[in-house]
Design a protein around this motif. Structure first.
Motif, PDB file in Angstrom:
ATOM      1  N   ALA A  81      -2.931   0.771  -2.616  1.00  0.00           N
ATOM      2  CA  ALA A  81      -1.629   1.322  -2.999  1.00  0.00           C
ATOM      3  C   ALA A  81      -0.873   1.962  -1.842  1.00  0.00           C
ATOM      4  O   ALA A  81       0.321   2.223  -1.961  1.00  0.00           O
ATOM      5  CB  ALA A  81      -1.799   2.340  -4.126  1.00  0.00           C
ATOM      6  N   ASP A  82      -1.555   2.214  -0.718  1.00  0.00           N
ATOM      7  CA  ASP A  82      -0.880   2.841   0.414  1.00  0.00           C
ATOM      8  C   ASP A  82      -1.671   2.565   1.687  1.00  0.00           C
ATOM      9  O   ASP A  82      -2.717   1.902   1.660  1.00  0.00           O
ATOM     10  CB  ASP A  82      -0.704   4.349   0.192  1.00  0.00           C
ATOM     11  N   GLU A  83      -1.168   3.067   2.796  1.00  0.00           N
ATOM     12  CA  GLU A  83      -1.806   2.811   4.084  1.00  0.00           C
ATOM     13  C   GLU A  83      -3.197   3.422   4.158  1.00  0.00           C
ATOM     14  O   GLU A  83      -4.101   2.865   4.798  1.00  0.00           O
ATOM     15  CB  GLU A  83      -0.922   3.337   5.212  1.00  0.00           C
ATOM     16  N   GLU A  84      -3.396   4.587   3.525  1.00  0.00           N
ATOM     17  CA  GLU A  84      -4.715   5.210   3.539  1.00  0.00           C
ATOM     18  C   GLU A  84      -5.732   4.337   2.825  1.00  0.00           C
ATOM     19  O   GLU A  84      -6.855   4.139   3.322  1.00  0.00           O
ATOM     20  CB  GLU A  84      -4.660   6.590   2.889  1.00  0.00           C
ATOM     21  N   TYR A  92       5.110  -0.780  -0.703  1.00  0.00           N
ATOM     22  CA  TYR A  92       3.948  -1.209   0.078  1.00  0.00           C
ATOM     23  C   TYR A  92       3.441  -2.562  -0.409  1.00  0.00           C
ATOM     24  O   TYR A  92       3.071  -3.425   0.398  1.00  0.00           O
ATOM     25  CB  TYR A  92       2.838  -0.159  -0.022  1.00  0.00           C
ATOM     26  N   SER A 132       6.697   4.275  -3.589  1.00  0.00           N
ATOM     27  CA  SER A 132       6.009   4.009  -2.325  1.00  0.00           C
ATOM     28  C   SER A 132       5.031   2.855  -2.478  1.00  0.00           C
ATOM     29  O   SER A 132       4.917   1.988  -1.600  1.00  0.00           O
ATOM     30  CB  SER A 132       5.276   5.267  -1.855  1.00  0.00           C
ATOM     31  N   SER A 133       4.327   2.840  -3.606  1.00  0.00           N
ATOM     32  CA  SER A 133       3.343   1.793  -3.841  1.00  0.00           C
ATOM     33  C   SER A 133       4.004   0.441  -4.029  1.00  0.00           C
ATOM     34  O   SER A 133       3.515  -0.577  -3.518  1.00  0.00           O
ATOM     35  CB  SER A 133       2.498   2.135  -5.069  1.00  0.00           C
ATOM     36  N   PRO A 158       4.945   8.347  -5.623  1.00  0.00           N
ATOM     37  CA  PRO A 158       3.845   7.399  -5.463  1.00  0.00           C
ATOM     38  C   PRO A 158       4.161   6.014  -6.005  1.00  0.00           C
ATOM     39  O   PRO A 158       3.781   5.006  -5.395  1.00  0.00           O
ATOM     40  CB  PRO A 158       2.698   8.064  -6.241  1.00  0.00           C
TER      41      PRO A 158
END
Length: 357
Positions: free
Chosen positions: A135-138, A63, A59-60, A56
């Protein structure tokens, strides 16, 4: 000007982030076994890196770099080793943020705006710099602010550089502490401290990066033209990446005179040295001259065996319709493979990062 990939640059990075170890007591594998080992090792390396990049925290951060339109910049900064001053930190925290009109020296809280897709200053009273973002696409799809990156204890020094374009000054980062949170949970911390000389080279540097279950430590010390650097990236105590490096610069500190060391991406280790001064005397296509100034072995760390050694050959690039030097791995029977093929690296995929001028 056309740009084209050169894995010579990759090799320089390997050794620029890497003392010669004793060559005795190592078995040299047959060419057939060596080809199997390097492909197996490459798959292990890729799996380890993919696993880390999927956390996470990583990835964050990736992003966030995309939201700030600076993904390509920090990647290219990470491989710019000419001054060996860890320019990536300066690029990310100063240059790129200021390009987005965010001044780390001024501080403040900036919040991502889902309508404009830019960062708005929402609290100018903070002395630290805080970025609030999805923090992400969601989270982006739900228009949710669930990530925060806090930069504190930020310090810069002004360094004067002189090159063929003239003399200029640059604010260089020397200290920062970063904390990344997702859903109010701390997922990453990083501290960076550096003491620079008048040329902008770090005479003392330390980085500690923690992202459970990973931890990275890096130190660099030196003076004059001689510098040493070590680093270790571990997962649950197991080494994934490490290097031990000595660098000697030319008297004017404009070029690297000699690199010697080792760089390990478990279970592969590159060890040896490059005579930078000698390499600079070679013409662009004289691979024999280049090989005279290159001594690098490829080791399988688990059984301490020699997979092969690195040399240069002329590679014909069908994309640009021209030839240029590329490193190969030479096996015990004298046969060789292009290093990028042995490691399973797509040549075209690297063009955006490492450029040959």
């Amino acid at each position: 000007m056309k740009t084209r990939i050169s894995l010579f640059s990759v090799l320089l990075i390997f050794l620029s982030m890497s003392l010669i170890t004793c060559k005795k007591d190592k078995e040299e594998l047959s060419a057939e076994d060596a080809k199997i080992e390097i492909r197996s090792a490459s798959q292990t390396v890729q799996a380890n890196m993919n696993e880390m990049m999927a956390t996470p925290a990583m990835s964050s951060m990736i992003y966030l770099s995309e939201l700030m339109n600076m993904e390509g910049d920090w990647k290219s900064s990470a491989i710019n080793m000419e001054k060996y001053n860890l320019a990536v930190f300066n690029k990310i925290i100063r240059d790129n943020l200021k390009d987005d009109e965010i001044d780390p020296e001024e501080g403040g809280e900036y919040t991502f705006n889902f309508i404009t897709e830019e960062f708005d200053l929402t609290d100018p009273s903070l002395s630290d710099l805080v970025l609030l973002f999805p923090a992400d696409e969601e989270a982006m799809a739900n228009e949710e602010i669930n990530g925060s990156l806090k930069l504190e204890d930020i310090e810069f020094v002004e360094i004067e550089y002189t090159d063929e374009w003239g003399t200029y000054t640059e604010q260089v980062l020397t200290k920062v502490k970063a904390t990344l949170k997702i859903d109010n949970l701390t997922v990453m911390t990083c501290t960076y401290n550096a003491t620079l000389n008048s040329e902008g080279l770090p005479v003392a540097t330390s980085i500690t990066y923690t992202m459970d279950p990973y931890q990275l430590t890096l130190t660099q010390t030196g003076s004059g033209v001689n510098y040493t650097s070590t680093a270790s990236l571990k997962k649950d105590g197991d080494v994934l990446l490490s290097y031990n490096l000595t660098i000697k610069y030319t008297a004017d500190q404009d070029d690297i005179e000699k690199l010697s060391g080792n760089f390990q991406l478990t279970p592969l280790r590159f060890e040896g040295e490059i005579n930078g001064t000698g390499m600079n005397t070679c013409s662009e296509l004289d691979v024999d001259c280049m090989n005279d100034h290159l001594d690098v072995e490829v080791i399988q760390t688990e059984n301490n065996s020699i997979i092969g050694h690195i040399e240069f050959r002329l590679f014909y690039d069908t994309y640009w319709e021209e030839s240029y030097p590329e490193p190969v791995i030479v096996y015990s029977d004298g046969t060789y493979e292009w290093l990028f093929e042995a490691l399973g690296v797509e040549l075209e995929g690297l063009k955006a990062g490492i450029l040959k001028r």
